[in-house]
Design a protein around this motif. Structure first.
Motif, PDB file in Angstrom:
ATOM      1  N   PRO A 260       0.726  -1.002  -0.087  1.00 47.12           N
ATOM      2  CA  PRO A 260       0.026  -0.035  -0.112  1.00 47.12           C
ATOM      3  C   PRO A 260       0.843   1.241  -0.049  1.00 47.12           C
ATOM      4  O   PRO A 260       1.709   1.448   0.751  1.00 47.12           O
ATOM      5  CB  PRO A 260      -0.822  -0.232   1.433  1.00 47.12           C
ATOM      6  CG  PRO A 260      -0.622  -1.657   1.577  1.00 47.12           C
ATOM      7  CD  PRO A 260       0.466  -2.124   1.003  1.00 47.12           C
ATOM      8  N   LEU A 261       0.584   2.158  -0.945  1.00 46.07           N
ATOM      9  CA  LEU A 261       1.103   3.378  -1.024  1.00 46.07           C
ATOM     10  C   LEU A 261       0.501   4.485  -0.316  1.00 46.07           C
ATOM     11  O   LEU A 261       0.933   5.379   0.860  1.00 46.07           O
ATOM     12  CB  LEU A 261       1.281   3.891  -2.358  1.00 46.07           C
ATOM     13  CG  LEU A 261       1.831   5.394  -2.769  1.00 46.07           C
ATOM     14  CD1 LEU A 261       3.286   5.507  -2.140  1.00 46.07           C
ATOM     15  CD2 LEU A 261       1.757   5.627  -4.037  1.00 46.07           C
ATOM     16  N   GLN A 262      -0.856   4.641  -0.482  1.00 48.51           N
ATOM     17  CA  GLN A 262      -1.884   5.639  -0.007  1.00 48.51           C
ATOM     18  C   GLN A 262      -1.604   7.219  -0.420  1.00 48.51           C
ATOM     19  O   GLN A 262      -2.640   7.683  -0.703  1.00 48.51           O
ATOM     20  CB  GLN A 262      -1.897   5.496   1.588  1.00 48.51           C
ATOM     21  CG  GLN A 262      -2.041   4.193   2.307  1.00 48.51           C
ATOM     22  CD  GLN A 262      -3.373   3.484   1.786  1.00 48.51           C
ATOM     23  OE1 GLN A 262      -3.902   3.694   1.109  1.00 48.51           O
ATOM     24  NE2 GLN A 262      -3.470   2.333   2.458  1.00 48.51           N
ATOM     25  N   SER A 263      -0.552   7.418  -0.235  1.00 45.77           N
ATOM     26  CA  SER A 263      -0.237   8.975  -0.835  1.00 45.77           C
ATOM     27  C   SER A 263       1.381   8.973  -1.267  1.00 45.77           C
ATOM     28  O   SER A 263       2.270   8.205  -0.706  1.00 45.77           O
ATOM     29  CB  SER A 263      -0.479   9.905   0.031  1.00 45.77           C
ATOM     30  OG  SER A 263       0.144  11.298  -0.240  1.00 45.77           O
ATOM     31  N   VAL A 268       1.336  14.346   3.147  1.00 52.24           N
ATOM     32  CA  VAL A 268       0.356  13.691   3.388  1.00 52.24           C
ATOM     33  C   VAL A 268       0.422  12.384   4.275  1.00 52.24           C
ATOM     34  O   VAL A 268      -0.347  12.078   5.298  1.00 52.24           O
ATOM     35  CB  VAL A 268      -0.441  13.310   2.293  1.00 52.24           C
ATOM     36  CG1 VAL A 268      -1.863  12.537   2.440  1.00 52.24           C
ATOM     37  CG2 VAL A 268      -0.922  14.728   1.599  1.00 52.24           C
ATOM     38  N   LEU A 269       1.670  11.927   4.000  1.00 51.24           N
ATOM     39  CA  LEU A 269       1.843  10.434   4.595  1.00 51.24           C
ATOM     40  C   LEU A 269       2.056  10.973   6.153  1.00 51.24           C
ATOM     41  O   LEU A 269       1.961   9.915   6.986  1.00 51.24           O
ATOM     42  CB  LEU A 269       3.317   9.923   3.988  1.00 51.24           C
ATOM     43  CG  LEU A 269       3.136   9.149   2.453  1.00 51.24           C
ATOM     44  CD1 LEU A 269       4.533   9.054   2.049  1.00 51.24           C
ATOM     45  CD2 LEU A 269       2.251   8.186   2.585  1.00 51.24           C
ATOM     46  N   ILE A 302      -5.229   6.120  -1.681  1.00 53.55           N
ATOM     47  CA  ILE A 302      -6.402   7.455  -1.317  1.00 53.55           C
ATOM     48  C   ILE A 302      -6.452   8.500  -2.010  1.00 53.55           C
ATOM     49  O   ILE A 302      -5.438   9.200  -1.883  1.00 53.55           O
ATOM     50  CB  ILE A 302      -6.236   7.298   0.192  1.00 53.55           C
ATOM     51  CG1 ILE A 302      -6.625   6.051   1.015  1.00 53.55           C
ATOM     52  CG2 ILE A 302      -7.408   8.408   0.599  1.00 53.55           C
ATOM     53  CD1 ILE A 302      -6.248   6.285   2.470  1.00 53.55           C
ATOM     54  N   ALA A 303      -7.584   8.984  -2.305  1.00 58.32           N
ATOM     55  CA  ALA A 303      -7.571  10.417  -2.886  1.00 58.32           C
ATOM     56  C   ALA A 303      -8.511  11.096  -2.033  1.00 58.32           C
ATOM     57  O   ALA A 303      -9.458  10.812  -1.690  1.00 58.32           O
ATOM     58  CB  ALA A 303      -8.444  10.151  -4.278  1.00 58.32           C
ATOM     59  N   GLY A 304      -7.631  12.544  -1.918  1.00 58.67           N
ATOM     60  CA  GLY A 304      -8.625  13.225  -1.314  1.00 58.67           C
ATOM     61  C   GLY A 304      -8.413  13.274   0.169  1.00 58.67           C
ATOM     62  O   GLY A 304      -9.387  13.737   1.072  1.00 58.67           O
ATOM     63  N   PHE A 305      -7.485  12.806   0.660  1.00 61.54           N
ATOM     64  CA  PHE A 305      -7.068  12.771   2.385  1.00 61.54           C
ATOM     65  C   PHE A 305      -7.183  14.323   2.920  1.00 61.54           C
ATOM     66  O   PHE A 305      -6.817  15.209   2.050  1.00 61.54           O
ATOM     67  CB  PHE A 305      -5.820  12.253   2.741  1.00 61.54           C
ATOM     68  CG  PHE A 305      -5.742  11.919   4.110  1.00 61.54           C
ATOM     69  CD1 PHE A 305      -6.336  10.918   4.794  1.00 61.54           C
ATOM     70  CD2 PHE A 305      -4.752  13.022   4.748  1.00 61.54           C
ATOM     71  CE1 PHE A 305      -5.964  10.663   6.281  1.00 61.54           C
ATOM     72  CE2 PHE A 305      -4.709  12.627   6.265  1.00 61.54           C
ATOM     73  CZ  PHE A 305      -5.228  11.688   6.867  1.00 61.54           C
ATOM     74  N   PRO A 306      -7.830  14.484   4.125  1.00 59.50           N
ATOM     75  CA  PRO A 306      -7.912  15.777   4.491  1.00 59.50           C
ATOM     76  C   PRO A 306      -6.528  16.324   4.519  1.00 59.50           C
ATOM     77  O   PRO A 306      -5.588  16.220   4.996  1.00 59.50           O
ATOM     78  CB  PRO A 306      -8.392  15.572   5.855  1.00 59.50           C
ATOM     79  CG  PRO A 306      -8.986  14.356   5.886  1.00 59.50           C
ATOM     80  CD  PRO A 306      -8.454  13.599   5.036  1.00 59.50           C
ATOM     81  N   GLY A 307      -6.690  17.800   3.933  1.00 60.66           N
ATOM     82  CA  GLY A 307      -5.532  18.746   3.933  1.00 60.66           C
ATOM     83  C   GLY A 307      -4.744  18.437   2.647  1.00 60.66           C
ATOM     84  O   GLY A 307      -3.750  19.279   2.345  1.00 60.66           O
ATOM     85  N   GLU A 308      -5.154  17.539   1.684  1.00 65.81           N
ATOM     86  CA  GLU A 308      -4.194  17.153   0.516  1.00 65.81           C
ATOM     87  C   GLU A 308      -4.376  18.459  -0.346  1.00 65.81           C
ATOM     88  O   GLU A 308      -5.711  18.552  -0.952  1.00 65.81           O
ATOM     89  CB  GLU A 308      -4.618  15.791  -0.120  1.00 65.81           C
ATOM     90  CG  GLU A 308      -4.079  15.350  -1.343  1.00 65.81           C
ATOM     91  CD  GLU A 308      -4.607  14.218  -2.096  1.00 65.81           C
ATOM     92  OE1 GLU A 308      -4.185  13.115  -1.766  1.00 65.81           O
ATOM     93  OE2 GLU A 308      -5.896  14.351  -2.461  1.00 65.81           O
ATOM     94  N   THR A 309      -3.321  19.045  -0.838  1.00 67.30           N
ATOM     95  CA  THR A 309      -3.512  20.051  -1.720  1.00 67.30           C
ATOM     96  C   THR A 309      -3.193  19.619  -3.186  1.00 67.30           C
ATOM     97  O   THR A 309      -3.088  18.374  -3.333  1.00 67.30           O
ATOM     98  CB  THR A 309      -2.391  21.005  -1.506  1.00 67.30           C
ATOM     99  OG1 THR A 309      -0.994  20.245  -1.808  1.00 67.30           O
ATOM    100  CG2 THR A 309      -2.362  21.385  -0.095  1.00 67.30           C
ATOM    101  N   ALA A 310      -3.634  20.284  -4.170  1.00 65.61           N
ATOM    102  CA  ALA A 310      -3.407  19.996  -5.633  1.00 65.61           C
ATOM    103  C   ALA A 310      -1.941  19.411  -5.760  1.00 65.61           C
ATOM    104  O   ALA A 310      -1.671  18.451  -6.592  1.00 65.61           O
ATOM    105  CB  ALA A 310      -3.881  21.168  -6.401  1.00 65.61           C
ATOM    106  N   ARG A 345      -8.849  18.943  10.418  1.00 68.94           N
ATOM    107  CA  ARG A 345      -9.580  19.893   9.588  1.00 68.94           C
ATOM    108  C   ARG A 345      -9.139  19.563   8.017  1.00 68.94           C
ATOM    109  O   ARG A 345      -8.211  18.981   7.823  1.00 68.94           O
ATOM    110  CB  ARG A 345      -8.785  21.396   9.998  1.00 68.94           C
ATOM    111  CG  ARG A 345      -9.245  21.969  11.526  1.00 68.94           C
ATOM    112  CD  ARG A 345      -8.441  23.184  11.485  1.00 68.94           C
ATOM    113  NE  ARG A 345      -8.839  23.707  13.166  1.00 68.94           N
ATOM    114  CZ  ARG A 345      -8.444  24.754  13.580  1.00 68.94           C
ATOM    115  NH1 ARG A 345      -7.512  25.486  12.972  1.00 68.94           N
ATOM    116  NH2 ARG A 345      -8.716  24.943  14.918  1.00 68.94           N
ATOM    117  N   GLY A 346      -9.606  20.366   7.156  1.00 73.18           N
ATOM    118  CA  GLY A 346      -9.541  20.247   5.677  1.00 73.18           C
ATOM    119  C   GLY A 346      -9.893  19.289   5.075  1.00 73.18           C
ATOM    120  O   GLY A 346      -9.558  18.894   4.028  1.00 73.18           O
TER     121      GLY A 346
END
Length: 454
Positions: A260-263, A268-269, A302-310, A345-346
């Motif tokens: 698993p990578l996740q991000s 984010v990790l 995982i796409a779109g974890f809280p606080g993940e920026t572009a 948050r986020g």
């Protein structure tokens, strides 16, 4: 308990969602029921005596699937004994029972009781065989899932599993060896070792990470059993070491690593509480490919974890493209109770999570196609399973043939292969030439050498 006569056998459907750990649990229940004369099927069919829904709760979508399966089961078999178990049953058992209409809602720790409860109810019900459908062949003989560990102490911020599965607990090596030997005796040709955190195997028994419990377990299995294939369900990047990979010199270990990578973003990790950086993940994959020929590396993202920026997401896309995974399981972030991320948050709006998921899925499709194209013309050992008209290839024309039933099987590096059912004997390892891409896998032509060694 007196075994049920063959002409009185009831049918129980076991419907399994989620991870290979759940599949292992379902297999154990199925063996217990079958040992008492119950016919077990792994699909939804009408008119059965009992239904077990072994649920997942890793996302809200998994929760919804579990509820839907219970309701469908009740509609198809109004008088059935319906059991809801698994990780979803950990969240709010009383509420779930009222919501879904299940007769029993049993938590993960209660799974060993499920077969006995149904058998006790069965003994009181008398003859339940009337109108039972005829199940297909028992699927347990081809591949077996053996649980070596359960629970997790890592507490990744997005994951509900430590809450639903509890603290880490390893199965002693001697018990694992005995289970594998028992599956060998039954004719199983591939054993999949399952667990929540396989890389932590043995830590609760007093072993340190440096002692590498998974390595010692695999070494014992290779030395003391002769099952043709052993597969690990999953490892983490921090679990990979040269000493562990040296064991893959034995071709009985499947050249497939689910990592698993996740991000792909360190920013984010960290909040995810993963135990590696993107550079360490990259190094782990490089080491695997250096040490294990013909290996497939698959992953979760995982796409779109809280606080993940572009920018964070672009880093994930870039790393996934660089890695060239054989397959990717991509999920939008799902807010789960009892997790650290729930209070962060986020949180991103669903529209952004969906858009990012779609971009990940596009990368996943390209990577899968590229990996399978790299195998074209090669010969691989395929473990053939029972013919099944439900397979996605059942309605296509094989080269030079009319529409017909097909069979499928798996290569050691976890590629699904399809061929004419008449050519593939169930539960057999056969040399197979990979001739084309199809659906989620490849087409194959069996070698005339039916007795090729693995």
């Amino acid at each position: 308990m007196t075994k049920i006569a063959s002409d009185e056998r009831p049918v129980v459907s076991i419907l399994t969602l989620g991870c290979k750990l759940n599949q292992s649990d379902s297999e154990r229940i199925a063996r217990r029921l079958a040992g008492e004369g119950v016919r077990v099927v792994d699909r939804m069919v009408p008119g059965v005596w009992g239904v077990i829904v072994n649920s997942c709760s890793v996302t809200h979508v998994a929760d919804r699937k579990a509820r839907r399966l219970v309701r469908q089961a009740r509609k198809l078999s109004p008088d059935a004994q319906i059991v809801l178990t698994g990780c979803y049953a950990e969240t709010a058992p009383a509420d779930i029972a009222a919501m879904t209409g299940a007769d029993f809602v049993l938590r993960n720790l209660e799974k060993p009781q499920i077969a006995d409860r149904l058998l006790e109810k069965l003994a009181k019900d008398g003859d339940p065989a009337a109108g039972c459908p005829t199940p297909r062949a028992n699927p347990l003989r081809t591949r077996a899932f053996v649980k070596i560990q359960e629970g997790c102490n890592e507490l990744c911020a997005f994951c509900i599993v430590p809450y639903t599965r509890g603290r880490e607990e390893s199965v002693p090596i001697e018990d694992v060896v005995q289970q594998v030997e028992a599956r060998e005796t039954e004719g199983v040709l591939e054993v999949v070792l399952t667990g929540t955190q396989l890389g932590n195997y043995g830590r609760d028994l007093g072993w340190t990470r440096e002692e590498q419990g998974p390595r010692w377990l695999l070494a014992e299995l290779l030395a003391r059993t002769s099952v043709p294939r052993i597969r690990l369900s999953s490892l983490q990047a921090q679990d990979i070491s040269p000493e562990l990979l040296d064991l893959w010199r034995d071709e009985r270990l499947c050249p497939h690593f689910h990592l698993p990578l996740q991000s792909g973003s360190d920013a984010v990790l960290g909040p995810m509480r993963r135990r590696y950086t993107s550079a360490e993940y990259r190094d782990a994959v490089s080491l695997i490919r250096e040490r294990v020929p013909n290996v497939a590396v698959t992953t979760d993202v995982i796409a779109g974890f809280p606080g993940e920026t572009a920018a964070d997401f672009e880093a994930t896309l870039s790393l996934c493209q660089e890695m060239g995974f054989a397959a990717m399981h991509c999920f939008p972030y799902s807010r789960r109770p009892h997790t650290g991320a729930e209070q962060m948050r986020g949180h991103l709006p669903p529209s952004i999570r969906r858009e990012r998921l779609e971009r990940l899925l596009a990368v996943a499709e390209r990577s899968s196609i590229a990996f399978r194209q790299s195998l074209l013309g090669q010969t691989a050992m395929v473990l053939w399973e029972a013919p099944d008209s439900r397979l996605p290839s059942s309605n296509f024309l094989l080269p030079g043939a009319e529409r017909q039933e097909v069979a499928s099987g798996l290569t050691g590096n976890y590629v699904r292969v399809y061929t004419r059912a008449i050519a593939a004997r169930q539960n057999s390892l056969r040399r197979t030439r990979l001739t084309g891409l199809h659906a989620d896998g490849m087409l194959g032509e069996l070698s005339e050498d039916a007795n090729g060694k693995h």
